[in-house]
Design an enzyme around this catalytic site. Structure first.
Site, PDB file in Angstrom:
ATOM      1  N   SER A  40      27.723  48.810  73.393  1.00 15.23           N
ATOM      2  CA  SER A  40      26.596  48.397  74.289  1.00 15.23           C
ATOM      3  C   SER A  40      25.347  48.711  73.724  1.00 15.23           C
ATOM      4  O   SER A  40      24.434  48.192  74.457  1.00 15.23           O
ATOM      5  CB  SER A  40      26.983  49.137  75.819  1.00 15.23           C
ATOM      6  OG  SER A  40      26.810  50.532  75.437  1.00 15.23           O
TER       7      SER A  40
ATOM      8  N   LYS B  67      22.636  55.154  77.249  1.00 14.29           N
ATOM      9  CA  LYS B  67      21.918  53.665  77.687  1.00 14.29           C
ATOM     10  C   LYS B  67      20.276  53.928  77.615  1.00 14.29           C
ATOM     11  O   LYS B  67      19.870  55.023  77.183  1.00 14.29           O
ATOM     12  CB  LYS B  67      22.218  53.194  79.114  1.00 14.29           C
ATOM     13  CG  LYS B  67      23.750  53.114  79.575  1.00 14.29           C
ATOM     14  CD  LYS B  67      24.354  51.955  78.920  1.00 14.29           C
ATOM     15  CE  LYS B  67      25.615  51.847  79.125  1.00 14.29           C
ATOM     16  NZ  LYS B  67      26.550  51.108  78.239  1.00 14.29           N
TER      17      LYS B  67
END
Length: 182
Positions: free
Chosen positions: A48, A88
């Site tokens: 990701s 993230k």
């Protein structure tokens, strides 16, 4: 006279021992501080965060920086949940309105500029409708926007400040993947 000289030698020895002990305590304290605030690690799981970070990359977490400075847009953070640690990028800040439309991120009605993710976002998820972030909430996305489970999905949602462990600041995976994270 010898007795006097011996006292001086004993005092010098005691002073030397105290200096050495003080040095050891200071060095141990600094090492402990560095380990606790800068030495914690997280392992990136999945793709990701490609191209910034990839599967199994190890990052150092700076827990101290947010104690003395604010979280900023585009910081790469590590946050924790009951199921583990996740890496993230901060996109939305507290109090902002976030929406994803036509493959682009909008913040307070304006297109997000200088966004790290280059590809158009294929799935807006819950951000298809405008999301208002609370005073202690952040909206996060993976850099690989189309291969990331992030704030767009109800399984993740907005990240509360209390769940942010720190800033991912240094990658230590190997010789080729070694350095500061941008």
């Amino acid at each position: 006279m010898k007795r006097y000289e011996r006292r001086i030698e004993d005092k010098n020895y005691l002073v030397l021992v105290m200096k050495v002990l003080t040095d050891i305590v200071v060095v141990a304290g600094v090492a402990l501080f560095l380990f606790v605030y800068f030495g914690n690690t997280a392992v990136v799981s999945g793709y990701s965060m490609d191209n910034t970070l990839t599967n199994n990359d190890v990052v150092l977490i700076n827990k101290f920086t947010y104690a003395i400075s604010k979280i900023e847009r585009f910081d790469v953070i590590v946050y924790g949940t009951d199921s583990g640690k996740y890496v993230k990028r901060i996109i939305g800040m507290p109090g902002e309105r976030i929406k994803i439309e036509n493959g682009k991120v909008y913040i307070d009605g304006k297109v997000l500029r200088n966004d790290i993710g280059g590809d158009a976002i294929l799935s807006a998820g819950v951000a298809e409708s405008e999301i208002l972030l609370g005073e202690d909430e952040y909206f996060v996305l993976g850099d690989n926007r189309n291969n990331s489970e992030d704030s767009r999905f109800t399984t993740v949602g907005n990240i509360k400040r209390e769940n942010i462990i720190g800033k991912a600041w240094f990658e230590i995976t190997g010789i080729t993947d070694f350095g500061f994270i941008e």
